[in-house]
Design an enzyme around this catalytic site. Structure first.
Site, mmCIF file in Angstrom:
data_model
loop_
_atom_site.group_PDB
_atom_site.id
_atom_site.type_symbol
_atom_site.label_atom_id
_atom_site.label_comp_id
_atom_site.label_asym_id
_atom_site.label_seq_id
_atom_site.Cartn_x
_atom_site.Cartn_y
_atom_site.Cartn_z
ATOM 1 N N GLU A 167 0.814 -1.225 0.000
ATOM 2 C CA GLU A 167 0.000 0.000 0.000
ATOM 3 C C GLU A 167 0.845 1.271 0.000
ATOM 4 O OE1 GLU A 167 -2.848 -0.091 3.191
ATOM 5 O OE2 GLU A 167 -3.864 -1.848 2.404
ATOM 6 N N GLU A 364 -4.902 -8.825 1.118
ATOM 7 C CA GLU A 364 -5.514 -8.466 2.408
ATOM 8 C C GLU A 364 -6.998 -8.242 2.203
ATOM 9 O OE1 GLU A 364 -4.014 -5.137 4.758
ATOM 10 O OE2 GLU A 364 -1.954 -5.671 4.234
HETATM 11 C C1 BGP Z 1 -4.041 -2.128 5.683
HETATM 12 C C2 BGP Z 1 -2.615 -2.308 6.123
HETATM 13 C C3 BGP Z 1 -2.412 -3.174 7.315
HETATM 14 C C4 BGP Z 1 -3.553 -3.199 8.330
HETATM 15 C C5 BGP Z 1 -4.934 -3.109 7.691
HETATM 16 C C6 BGP Z 1 -6.069 -2.824 8.638
HETATM 17 O O1 BGP Z 1 -4.204 -0.866 5.142
HETATM 18 O O2 BGP Z 1 -1.822 -2.838 5.083
HETATM 19 O O3 BGP Z 1 -1.175 -2.846 7.856
HETATM 20 O O4 BGP Z 1 -3.302 -2.411 9.370
HETATM 21 O O5 BGP Z 1 -4.987 -2.146 6.672
HETATM 22 O O6 BGP Z 1 -6.186 -1.445 8.893
HETATM 23 P P1 BGP Z 1 -6.090 -0.808 10.340
HETATM 24 O O7 BGP Z 1 -5.031 -1.546 11.054
HETATM 25 O O8 BGP Z 1 -5.761 0.617 10.131
HETATM 26 O O9 BGP Z 1 -7.439 -0.989 10.944
#
Ligand code: BGP
Length: 462
Positions: A167, A364
């Site tokens: 990302e 993800e």
């Molecule tokens: C994505 C990232 C992760 C993870 C996930 C969930 O954007 O790659 O690192 O954190 O989101 O988001 P958050 O942890 O901000 O709730």
């Protein structure tokens, strides 16, 4: 007997995590990242004042965790290396403790039949590199390329699937536009330069990999399909511009080796073009990715602007669109993200039709939920049926995309065990396993048991 949703042979079932979020940042002679620094200087910016030191301590628990992955039927797992751990300070001497740790993790995964997918950068700029200007400084790009080469030399004999960035737009948005990552700058011109330089770093690392190694190297992008409120040309234009800014700004150079001409014209018109070198265009063109990871959490819904922006306000992407709240939308209220499962299918169709059907996978997808202890059963297990539904509904759309010829090879959940979520710290829990932060005890949630079955059968019944 075939299942209602049977996935192709050798489909990648697994999960993803990142170094800063699981390792524990005070272990093993690691250097500081921007997260350590930001937490030390502004702990109030983190939920419950919890920083990156207090994590699920994968550094000491990886054997047990990888064993649980195997039991769950994982055939793949994505982790990231920490640049600051491998080379404290970002350049210079390699940390031998880090080499031993990552060697051990990689070997353990392979021993347990789990293919490691290794990512090089997941939001975790070494602090010394940030002090030099981070991605704005060409020396930092060179240091990153050296770090990548070091990682390849050390681990590419066993790791055959690599990613340059996770990302990459998020540090741009967080650090340079919307103030949710260090260095907390709000300046579109700098943001655009950082975004551009990140892609140059990506292409240089891709080039270095292809020169000596035969595996695959890709990038992981968070794609957020932009849905217009209506077919009114003004709404359509707003959504097209969002797509340019938030998806195509990285997707096109990564997969096609060039920026969309409409994005270039728009930035030119507003005096926002980044500085470039003559050789950049051919560097990008010659170093497209072998594989694309797609992180999908939420759609973006937009409409034409209600009011013309104040011409004296600094340039921002929001000059071109307003956010739109879809009536009746389904929400994950804890994270504040809309849940729209079909978005995953729409992304895959877009990749098939407009990006040469590049090989991809869902790198993800997941659901963070607050106070999950509410769902503890008598067996002391979290009964997360909502997460099972979330995954299942997304997988149905992914299955449809595959049936229609999309070149998608796998599905990874975010994440394996509850981890530290940046400024949200431990507010929302995403894991297949819950983690008691006091004892570090891991316990499988109901979704872990369900996903183990899905992975073993390579599909599921409704
Ligand atoms: C994505 C990232 C992760 C993870 C996930 C969930 O954007 O790659 O690192 O954190 O989101 O988001 P958050 O942890 O901000 O709730």
């Amino acid at each position: 007997m075939s299942l209602d949703y049977q996935f192709p042979k050798d489909f990648w079932w697994g999960s993803a995590a990142s170094a800063t979020q699981i390792e524990g940042s005070k272990n093993g002679g690691t250097g500081k990242t921007i997260w350590d620094h930001w937490f030390e200087t502004s702990p109030n910016r983190f939920f419950d004042n919890v920083g990156p030191y207090q994590t699920s301590d994968f550094y000491h628990h990886y054997k047990e965790d990888i064993q649980s992955m195997q039991k769950m039927g994982h055939n793949t797992f994505r982790l990231s290396l920490s640049w600051a751990r491998l080379i404290p300070g970002g350049e210079g001497k390699v940390n031998t403790e880090a080499v031993a740790f990552y060697n051990s993790v990689i070997d353990e995964l392979i021993k347990r039949g789990i293919t490691p997918f290794v990512n090089l950068f997941h939001f975790d700029m070494p602090m010394e590199m940030q002090e030099k200007g981070g991605w704005e400084n060409k020396e930092v790009i060179d240091a990153f390329v050296n770090y990548a080469k070091t990682a390849f030399e050390l681990f590419a004999d066993r790791v055959k699937i690599w990613f340059t960035f996770n990302e990459p737009i998020v540090p741009v948005e967080g650090g340079y536009l919307y103030d949710f990552h260090y260095p907390n700058i709000v300046d579109a011109k700098q943001a655009i330069q950082v975004a551009y330089n990140t892609m140059i770093a990506h292409a240089k690392v891709t080039e270095a990999y292809h020169q000596y190694y035969k595996g695959k190297i890709g990038i992981i992008l968070n794609l957020t399909p932009s849905y217009p409120r209506s077919n009114n040309p003004a709404d359509l234009r707003a959504s097209r511009i969002c797509d340019l800014f938030f998806n195509r700004s990285f997707l096109d150079p990564a997969v096609k080796g060039e920026y969309p001409s409409e994005l270039i014209s728009l930035l030119k018109e507003y005096g926002q073009l980044p500085e470039k070198q003559n050789e950049d265009a051919s560097l990008l063109k010659n170093n497209i990715v072998d594989l694309l990871g797609v992180n999908y959490y939420q759609p973006r819904r937009v409409k034409a602007k209600e009011n013309i922006p104040n011409p004296y306000s600094p340039f921002m992407p929001e000059w071109f669109f307003d956010n739109y709240e879809m009536p009746g939308r389904k929400m994950n209220p804890y994270r504040g993200w809309e849940i729209y499962e079909k978005g995953m299918y729409d992304i895959m169709i877009d990749l098939k039709e407009n990006y040469n059907n590049i090989e991809s996978f869902i790198s993800e997808n997941g659901m963070g939920v607050q106070n999950e202890e509410r769902f503890l059963s008598g067996k002391q297990r979290i009964e997360d049926d909502y997460r099972i539904d979330f995954i299942k509904e997304h997988l149905k759309w992914l299955h449809k995309a595959i049936e229609e010829g999309c070149n998608v090879k796998g599905y990874h959940l975010w994440t394996f065990m509850d981890n530290w979520s940046w400024t949200n710290a431990y507010k929302n829990r995403y894991g297949f396993f819950s983690v008691d932060l006091n004892t570090q005890k891991r316990t499988a949630k109901k979704s872990a048991l369900w996903f183990a079955e899905v992975s073993k059968q390579n599909g599921f019944n409704v």
